[in-house]
Design an enzyme around this catalytic site. Structure first.
Site, PDB file in Angstrom:
ATOM      1  N   LYS A   1     -13.910  -3.876   1.969  1.00  0.00           N
ATOM      2  CA  LYS A   1     -14.747  -2.676   1.813  1.00  0.00           C
ATOM      3  C   LYS A   1     -16.225  -2.951   2.093  1.00  0.00           C
ATOM      4  O   LYS A   1     -16.927  -2.100   2.622  1.00  0.00           O
ATOM      5  CB  LYS A   1     -14.579  -2.093   0.406  1.00  0.00           C
ATOM      6  CG  LYS A   1     -13.232  -1.420   0.187  1.00  0.00           C
ATOM      7  CD  LYS A   1     -13.163  -0.761  -1.168  1.00  0.00           C
ATOM      8  CE  LYS A   1     -11.776  -0.185  -1.419  1.00  0.00           C
ATOM      9  NZ  LYS A   1     -11.661   0.445  -2.732  1.00  0.00           N
TER      10      LYS A   1
ATOM     11  N   ASP B   1     -13.790   6.849  -3.217  1.00  0.00           N
ATOM     12  CA  ASP B   1     -13.204   6.405  -4.495  1.00  0.00           C
ATOM     13  C   ASP B   1     -13.767   7.195  -5.689  1.00  0.00           C
ATOM     14  O   ASP B   1     -13.027   7.625  -6.573  1.00  0.00           O
ATOM     15  CB  ASP B   1     -13.466   4.909  -4.723  1.00  0.00           C
ATOM     16  CG  ASP B   1     -12.523   4.032  -3.910  1.00  0.00           C
ATOM     17  OD1 ASP B   1     -11.445   4.516  -3.519  1.00  0.00           O
ATOM     18  OD2 ASP B   1     -12.861   2.859  -3.688  1.00  0.00           O
TER      19      ASP B   1
ATOM     20  N   SER C   1       0.815  -1.222   0.000  1.00  0.00           N
ATOM     21  CA  SER C   1       0.000   0.000   0.000  1.00  0.00           C
ATOM     22  C   SER C   1       0.852   1.277   0.000  1.00  0.00           C
ATOM     23  O   SER C   1       1.817   1.404   0.751  1.00  0.00           O
ATOM     24  CB  SER C   1      -0.906   0.025   1.227  1.00  0.00           C
ATOM     25  OG  SER C   1      -1.606   1.256   1.273  1.00  0.00           O
TER      26      SER C   1
END
Ligand code: NDP
Length: 271
Positions: free
Chosen positions: A66, A102, A15
Site C-alpha cells: 500500500k 479503507d 483474498s
C-alpha cells in the site's frame, strides 16, 4: 470489450476481493473481470506497469504494497495523501490516480450497517500502522468528541497526533495512559489478532453501550472481541463489513455505480 481489474498483494491466494467484485459486477450488470495477482516482493512497480500496459483499468492493492502504491501514483486523493497508503489505483489517459477507501469503508460499516453514529462520540483507535493511518481522516470527518490513538510503540501514535491535529481533537500515546478513561467506540487497528494476541488494553475502557470493532475478520470472536465482550462492550463487530464496504467504494470510483453491500456481506458470512 470487458474491462479488467485485479487485486495485487503478496500473499494473495486468500483474498476475497475477486469474489466480492464478481458479485458487485453481476448485481450492477457491469461488464468487467476481476482477478488476483501475486506480485514478487521486489516487483510491485513492474507488475503495475505490465497490467496498465495490457489495458487494465484499475487495481486494488493490499499487504505489503500500500505504501509503495502511494509513492507510485501520479495523483492522490486527500485521504490517500494523509494516509500515506493507497489501496485503489485507477488508470486513465496514461495517468495513475491513487485513493484509499479503507476509512470510508470502516465509517460506512459503522454508520450504515451497525447503525452507530460517530458524531460527538469518544473514539479509541488501537494501533498506528497503515490501517490506523488510513481511517483517521474519515473518522475525524464524523466530528467525534475525541479521538485517542494508543500504540505499543507510543512514539508512532504521537506522530499521528501531530499529523492529524489540524483535522480534529486527536491525541496519541500508550495503553497505560488509557487507565481510568472510557470510550463509546473502540477500534482494533493492530495486527495483534493475527498472532492470537491482545494489546495491553485496560479492562475499564468500554463505556456503557460501547461498540467494539476489530478490523480483522474470520471465524468466531478475535481475542480483542472476546475481551471486549467480557468487559462490558454492548456491540461487537469484525472487519468483514469494512472489507466489503471498502471494495464497494473502489467499485464506485472505477465504475460510478454503487453496489448493494448487504447481500454480499451476508453471502461471505455464510461461507
Ligand atoms: P501494520 O503492520 O502497518 O501495523 C500493525 C500495528 O499493530 C502497529 O501499530 C503495531 O504496533 C501493532 N501491533 C502488532 N502486534 C501487536 C501486539 N501483539 N500488541 C499490540 N500491538 C501490536 O498493519 P496494518 O495497519 O496494515 O494492519 C492492521 C490490521 O488491520 C491487520 O489485522 C489487517 O488485516 C487489518 N485490516 C483490515 C482491513 C479490512 O478491510 N477489514 C483493511 C486494512 C487492514 P507497533 O507500532 O508497536 O509495531
Amino acid at each position: 470489450m470487458t474491462d479488467r481489474y485485479a487485486v495485487v498483494g503478496n500473499p494473495i491466494a486468500h483474498s476475497k476481493s475477486p469474489l466480492i467484485h464478481a458479485e458487485f459486477a453481476r448485481q450492477t450488470g457491469q461488464d468487467l473481470s476481476y482477478t488476483a495477482i501475486l506480485a514478487p516482493l521486489d516487483g510491485f512497480a513492474a507488475t503495475i506497469r505490465d497490467f496498465q500496459q495490457a489495458g487494465g483499468k484499475g487495481l486494488n492493492v493490499t499487504v505489503p504494497f500500500k505504501q509503495e502504491a502511494w509513492q507510485l501514483a501520479s495523483s492522490l486523493s486527500e485521504r490517500a495523501q494523509l494516509a500515506q497508503a493507497v489501496n485503489t489505483l485507477k488508470f486513465e489517459d496514461g495517468e495513475i490516480s491513487g485513493d484509499n477507501t479503507d476509512g470510508a469503508g470502516l465509517v460506512r460499516d459503522i454508520r450504515e450497517n451497525l447503525k452507530v453514529s460517530l458524531e460527538g462520540k469518544r473514539i479509541l483507535v488501537m494501533g498506528a500502522g497503515g490501517a490506523a493511518r488510513g481511517v483517521l481522516l474519515p473518522l475525524l470527518e464524523q466530528r467525534p468528541a475525541e479521538l485517542a490513538i494508543a500504540n505499543r510503540t507510543p512514539g508512532r501514535a504521537v506522530e499521528l497526533q501531530q499529523q492529524f491535529a489540524a483535522y480534529g481533537q486527536v491525541e496519541g500515546g500508550d495503553y497505560a495512559g488509557l487507565a481510568g478513561r472510557q470510550f463509546d467506540v473502540v477500534i482494533n487497528a493492530t495486527s495483534s489478532s493475527l498472532q492470537g494476541e491482545l494489546p495491553p488494553l485496560p479492562a475499564g475502557v468500554f463505556a456503557e453501550g460501547c461498540l467494539a470493532y476489530d478490523m480483522m475478520y474470520g471465524k468466531g470472536l478475535t481475542p480483542f472481541l472476546a475481551f471486549a465482550q467480557e468487559h462490558g462492550a454492548a456491540q461487537l463487530a469484525d472487519g468483514l463489513g469494512m472489507l466489503v464496504e471498502q471494495a464497494a467504494e473502489s467499485f464506485f470510483l472505477w465504475r460510478g455505480v454503487r453496489p448493494e453491500t448487504a447481500p454480499v456481506i451476508a453471502m461471505l458470512k455464510s461461507c
